[in-house]
Design an enzyme around this catalytic site. Structure first.
Site, PDB file in Angstrom:
ATOM      1  N   ASP A  30       0.859  -1.186   0.000  1.00 32.97           N
ATOM      2  CA  ASP A  30       0.000   0.000   0.000  1.00 32.97           C
ATOM      3  C   ASP A  30       0.894   1.235   0.000  1.00 32.97           C
ATOM      4  O   ASP A  30       2.020   1.194   0.496  1.00 32.97           O
ATOM      5  CB  ASP A  30      -0.915   0.003   1.234  1.00 32.97           C
ATOM      6  CG  ASP A  30      -2.188   0.776   0.982  1.00 32.97           C
ATOM      7  OD1 ASP A  30      -3.260   0.152   0.950  1.00 32.97           O
ATOM      8  OD2 ASP A  30      -2.110   2.010   0.811  1.00 32.97           O
ATOM      9  N   THR A  86     -11.964   1.764  -6.414  1.00 34.14           N
ATOM     10  CA  THR A  86     -12.554   2.270  -7.655  1.00 34.14           C
ATOM     11  C   THR A  86     -13.764   3.121  -7.261  1.00 34.14           C
ATOM     12  O   THR A  86     -14.900   2.726  -7.493  1.00 34.14           O
ATOM     13  CB  THR A  86     -13.001   1.122  -8.579  1.00 34.14           C
ATOM     14  OG1 THR A  86     -13.854   0.237  -7.832  1.00 34.14           O
ATOM     15  CG2 THR A  86     -11.836   0.346  -9.128  1.00 34.14           C
ATOM     16  N   GLU A 150     -14.457 -10.492  -6.359  1.00 30.23           N
ATOM     17  CA  GLU A 150     -14.720 -10.983  -4.993  1.00 30.23           C
ATOM     18  C   GLU A 150     -16.207 -10.879  -4.701  1.00 30.23           C
ATOM     19  O   GLU A 150     -16.890 -10.030  -5.246  1.00 30.23           O
ATOM     20  CB  GLU A 150     -13.899 -10.186  -3.969  1.00 30.23           C
ATOM     21  CG  GLU A 150     -13.985  -8.675  -4.083  1.00 30.23           C
ATOM     22  CD  GLU A 150     -15.170  -8.065  -3.378  1.00 30.23           C
ATOM     23  OE1 GLU A 150     -15.735  -8.743  -2.515  1.00 30.23           O
ATOM     24  OE2 GLU A 150     -15.532  -6.921  -3.718  1.00 30.23           O
ATOM     25  N   LYS A 206     -19.735 -10.016 -11.766  1.00 25.29           N
ATOM     26  CA  LYS A 206     -19.738  -9.299 -10.490  1.00 25.29           C
ATOM     27  C   LYS A 206     -20.870  -8.271 -10.436  1.00 25.29           C
ATOM     28  O   LYS A 206     -21.637  -8.196  -9.469  1.00 25.29           O
ATOM     29  CB  LYS A 206     -18.379  -8.629 -10.293  1.00 25.29           C
ATOM     30  CG  LYS A 206     -18.308  -7.637  -9.167  1.00 25.29           C
ATOM     31  CD  LYS A 206     -18.362  -8.314  -7.814  1.00 25.29           C
ATOM     32  CE  LYS A 206     -18.556  -7.289  -6.727  1.00 25.29           C
ATOM     33  NZ  LYS A 206     -17.971  -7.605  -5.487  1.00 25.29           N
ATOM     34  N   ALA A 254     -37.013  -6.956   4.292  1.00 26.14           N
ATOM     35  CA  ALA A 254     -37.362  -5.548   4.050  1.00 26.14           C
ATOM     36  C   ALA A 254     -36.684  -4.673   5.100  1.00 26.14           C
ATOM     37  O   ALA A 254     -36.449  -5.103   6.222  1.00 26.14           O
ATOM     38  CB  ALA A 254     -38.875  -5.373   4.105  1.00 26.14           C
ATOM     39  N   GLY A 259     -27.325  -0.317   1.656  1.00 26.17           N
ATOM     40  CA  GLY A 259     -26.226   0.648   1.717  1.00 26.17           C
ATOM     41  C   GLY A 259     -24.922  -0.099   1.587  1.00 26.17           C
ATOM     42  O   GLY A 259     -24.883  -1.209   1.068  1.00 26.17           O
ATOM     43  N   CYS A 262     -20.662  -1.574  -1.611  1.00 28.24           N
ATOM     44  CA  CYS A 262     -20.778  -2.273  -2.895  1.00 28.24           C
ATOM     45  C   CYS A 262     -22.073  -2.007  -3.645  1.00 28.24           C
ATOM     46  O   CYS A 262     -22.059  -1.526  -4.768  1.00 28.24           O
ATOM     47  CB  CYS A 262     -20.635  -3.776  -2.687  1.00 28.24           C
ATOM     48  SG  CYS A 262     -18.949  -4.265  -2.388  1.00 28.24           S
TER      49      CYS A 262
HETATM   50  C1  UDX Z   1     -22.402  -7.161  -0.702  1.00 28.96           C
HETATM   51  C2  UDX Z   1     -22.532  -8.539  -1.374  1.00 28.96           C
HETATM   52  O1  UDX Z   1     -23.398  -9.372  -0.589  1.00 28.96           O
HETATM   53  C3  UDX Z   1     -21.176  -9.162  -1.577  1.00 28.96           C
HETATM   54  O2  UDX Z   1     -21.312 -10.382  -2.273  1.00 28.96           O
HETATM   55  C4  UDX Z   1     -20.315  -8.192  -2.372  1.00 28.96           C
HETATM   56  O3  UDX Z   1     -19.041  -8.700  -2.579  1.00 28.96           O
HETATM   57  C5  UDX Z   1     -20.226  -6.859  -1.650  1.00 28.96           C
HETATM   58  O4  UDX Z   1     -21.537  -6.347  -1.449  1.00 28.96           O
HETATM   59  P1  UDX Z   1     -22.085  -6.244   1.785  1.00 28.96           P
HETATM   60  O5  UDX Z   1     -22.185  -4.880   1.187  1.00 28.96           O
HETATM   61  O6  UDX Z   1     -21.015  -6.513   2.760  1.00 28.96           O
HETATM   62  O7  UDX Z   1     -21.924  -7.349   0.627  1.00 28.96           O
HETATM   63  O8  UDX Z   1     -23.450  -6.532   2.546  1.00 28.96           O
HETATM   64  P2  UDX Z   1     -24.778  -7.374   2.340  1.00 28.96           P
HETATM   65  O9  UDX Z   1     -24.899  -8.304   3.475  1.00 28.96           O
HETATM   66  O10 UDX Z   1     -24.908  -7.932   1.003  1.00 28.96           O
HETATM   67  O11 UDX Z   1     -25.870  -6.209   2.562  1.00 28.96           O
HETATM   68  C6  UDX Z   1     -25.904  -5.065   1.723  1.00 28.96           C
HETATM   69  C7  UDX Z   1     -27.020  -4.135   2.132  1.00 28.96           C
HETATM   70  O12 UDX Z   1     -28.287  -4.709   1.845  1.00 28.96           O
HETATM   71  C8  UDX Z   1     -27.064  -3.795   3.615  1.00 28.96           C
HETATM   72  O13 UDX Z   1     -27.407  -2.421   3.750  1.00 28.96           O
HETATM   73  C9  UDX Z   1     -28.144  -4.682   4.165  1.00 28.96           C
HETATM   74  O14 UDX Z   1     -28.759  -4.164   5.331  1.00 28.96           O
HETATM   75  C10 UDX Z   1     -29.110  -4.704   2.996  1.00 28.96           C
HETATM   76  N1  UDX Z   1     -29.964  -5.902   2.962  1.00 28.96           N
HETATM   77  C11 UDX Z   1     -29.415  -7.137   2.733  1.00 28.96           C
HETATM   78  C12 UDX Z   1     -31.337  -5.771   3.125  1.00 28.96           C
HETATM   79  O15 UDX Z   1     -31.854  -4.652   3.323  1.00 28.96           O
HETATM   80  N2  UDX Z   1     -32.122  -6.888   3.039  1.00 28.96           N
HETATM   81  C13 UDX Z   1     -31.619  -8.129   2.822  1.00 28.96           C
HETATM   82  O16 UDX Z   1     -32.399  -9.098   2.761  1.00 28.96           O
HETATM   83  C14 UDX Z   1     -30.212  -8.264   2.670  1.00 28.96           C
END
Ligand code: UDX
Length: 441
Positions: A30, A86, A150, A206, A254, A259, A262
């Site tokens: 890094d 990114t 990933e 992805k 729900a 957020g 990703c």
């Molecule tokens: C996500 C993807 O799941 C992962 O595969 C990718 O690599 C990166 O983005 P992450 O952002 O860590 O992972 O969280 P995730 O558990 O997927 O939840 C994302 C958002 O969706 C959160 O704000 C969560 O509260 C919301 N969510 C998730 C819901 O509101 N309802 C659900 O049923 C699932």
């Protein structure tokens, strides 16, 4: 395999630690001197369960080290993973500045054939761009370009890395694909499916996966809104839908909208990619619009629970991170919700088990408290915003006494409406009616 991982953000660090645990020799690089110094001293800059143990184990066993010397890392590696940021540009497209810089550095320092792998989520065509940048330097050495996205979820990233549903490899040659299988040898022997394809398909997988999951969440959020209008219960609707194996039960919870680092970024990048290719990706555009609207609807819910009078009121909020088990505030739905309430004249008292330091960088005009009970103290309303386990079994007697009004708005549907009513709370959740009748039948 000798591996360099460039970028020690969330993805780079988990990837570096995971790959070293697979038996590879990994150098994580890094430009951030402070971060590398901290990592050398065993300090992990992010909160991710199990990451500290995995890093220290592999450092002490001599397979993982940290450096700021990019040239040394590139020269030592056969496989170079690009895991730099990114970030989204104002128009939603991904800013590839750091990826481009790394591609130039690889070309400048390469001393033999290299596998150059993108781990960062990059727009379709980035692999090709990296190839062209490296070729333009005329190094005389071969760079084989690979896309290896990933699918790590914050909070369970280690498990996702060690036992993924699949490994996606987009390779420009069979030899590159074979080398990637070597890198992931333990997963290959665990019979985890490997999807081997071309670079462009892998890059799109992805976005397609994240776009689809974001759509699924958005769909259930729309159903929740409809449930409130027709007197249905979104929890039961989700179960009833999800038991159809073609739909599946996951990602049908729900809530206040998705957020994190990703989904918001990837959905807007996917819509942008489509636009650039002269295609109107209507579903993705709608998902983005609806997700913004969902957050605003949560403000309306809170305002309604305060009988429309927000000015001068104190709102207690439990949870700030975009989801539990993370300290990440990026694109957390709590940000626009807090801002919306402040704009209407409310004072916020908040508590989150991990995310308060990051929240302090965004809000210096809210009261940070030490636990749920202190947060509720003297507030007119309690909002559950992130479903941390410690909020599932609160002492509601204490909460009720601490609050000025016994009113709870549960944005994560953690509590049972009938139980909350029984405890003397005015209770609002997302897409659910008080189903006392059904439960006592
Ligand atoms: C996500 C993807 O799941 C992962 O595969 C990718 O690599 C990166 O983005 P992450 O952002 O860590 O992972 O969280 P995730 O558990 O997927 O939840 C994302 C958002 O969706 C959160 O704000 C969560 O509260 C919301 N969510 C998730 C819901 O509101 N309802 C659900 O049923 C699932």
């Amino acid at each position: 395999m000798d591996i360099a991982v460039i970028g020690t953000g969330y993805v780079g660090l988990v990837t570096g630690a995971g790959l070293s645990d697979f038996g590879n020799d990994v150098i994580c690089v890094d430009v951030d001197v402070k971060k590398i110094e901290a990592l050398k001293n065993g300090i992990i800059p992010i909160y991710e369960p199990g990451l500290d143990t995995l890093v220290s184990k592999n450092v002490s066993e001599g397979r993982l080290r940290f450096t700021t010397d990019l040239s040394e890392a590139i020269r030592a590696a056969r496989a170079i993973f690009i895991a730099v940021g990114t970030p989204p540009k104002p128009d939603g497209s991904a800013d590839l500045r750091y990826v481009e810089e790394v591609a130039h550095s690889i070309a400048q320092h390469m001393n033999g054939p290299k596998l150059v792998i993108t781990k960062s989520t990059v727009p379709i065509g980035t692999g090709h761009m990296i190839e062209q940048i490296i070729e333009s330097h005329g190094t005389g050495h071969k760079a084989s370009i690979v896309s290896n996205p990933e699918f790590l979820r914050e909070g369970s990233a280690i498990e996702d890395f060690m036992r993924p549903d699949r490994v996606v490899i987009g390779a420009s040659s069979d030899e590159a694909a074979e080398l990637m299988k070597e890198v992931y040898a333990p997963l290959h022997s665990l019979e985890i499916p490997f999807v081997v394809t071309n670079v462009e398909s892998s890059e799109l997988i992805k976005y397609a996966a994240n776009g689809f999951l974001a759509t699924k969440i958005t769909f259930i959020n729309e159903i929740a809104a409809l449930c409130e209008k027709v007197g249905a219960n979104v929890h039961d609707v989700a179960i009833g839908m999800g038991l159809d194996t073609r739909i599946g039960p996951k990602f049908l919870q729900a809530g206040p909208g998705f957020g994190g680092s990703c989904f918001p970024k990837d959905t807007s990048a996917l819509a942008d990619i489509a636009r650039r290719h002269d295609y109107d990706f209507q579903i993705m555009e709608a998902v983005l619009r609806v997700n913004d609207a969902v957050k605003l609807r949560m403000i309306d819910k809170i305002v309604a629970a305060l009988d429309g009078e927000v000015e001068g009121k104190t709102v207690a909020m439990l949870g700030l991170a975009f989801k539990p088990e993370t300290d990440d505030m990026r694109d957390s739905p709590t940000i626009p919700i807090i801002q919306g309430l402040q704009k209407r004249g409310a004072t916020l008292r908040v508590y989150d088990p991990q995310a308060m330091d990051n929240a302090k960088k965004i809000f210096n005009d809210i009261v940070y408290c030490e636990d749920a009970y202190a947060t509720a103290d003297g507030a007119d309303l309690l909002v559950l915003a992130t479903e941390w386990n410690e909020f599932r079994a609160l002492n509601f007697e204490r909460i009720r006494k601490a609050l000025r009004q016994p009113s709870i708005v549960d944005l994560r549907n953690v509590y049972e409406p009938f139980r909350m009513a029984g405890l003397g709370f005015k209770y609002t959740s997302v897409g659910r009616v008080d189903d006392r009748r059904k439960r006592t039948r």
